[in-house]
Design a protein around this motif. Structure first.
Motif: not given
Length: 125
Positions: A24-30, A72-76
């Motif tokens: 995942a990339s370009r987060y505007t929200y989690i 893996d939240n650190a790696q999204n």
């Protein structure tokens, strides 16, 4: 908005394994809820695994005990480990993110609003 990119698909023989990744990339929200779906030609999209921010999981009966979803939240990144593959697992596999701020697990496609482009899994007998 969030972009999702799947990888790891391929062709394997029956009984084999694959590990799919969804970056995942370009987060505007989690997203609090992520899911994996699959769609075979001529069939409806099927929800097969979901995971929430508490690492709680849900599986479709068709894959329970064979597939494992993790994140893996650190790696999204969200993963789907596919073991003991069968020819009927052949499909395009998609990951998806829910926009809802709820942790309620769901395998319904309508719950999810952001989708990746898919990765093909082909299992031969």
């Amino acid at each position: 908005q969030v972009q999702l990119v799947e990888s790891g698909g391929g062709s394997v023989q029956s009984g084999g394994s694959l590990r799919l990744s969804c970056a995942a990339s370009r987060y505007t929200y989690i997203p609090k809820l992520m899911g994996w779906f699959r769609q075979a030609p001529g069939k409806e999209r099927e929800g097969i695994a979901a995971i929430n921010s508490y690492d709680s999981t849900q599986y479709a009966d068709s894959v329970k005990g064979r597939f494992t979803i993790s994140q893996d939240n650190a790696q999204n990144t969200v993963y789907l480990q596919l073991n003991s593959l069968k020819p009927e697992d052949t499909a395009m596999y998609y990951c998806a993110a829910a926009r809802l701020m709820s942790n309620t697990l769901s395998l319904q496609p309508s719950t999810y609003t952001i989708w990746g482009q898919g990765t093909q899994v082909t299992v031969s007998s």
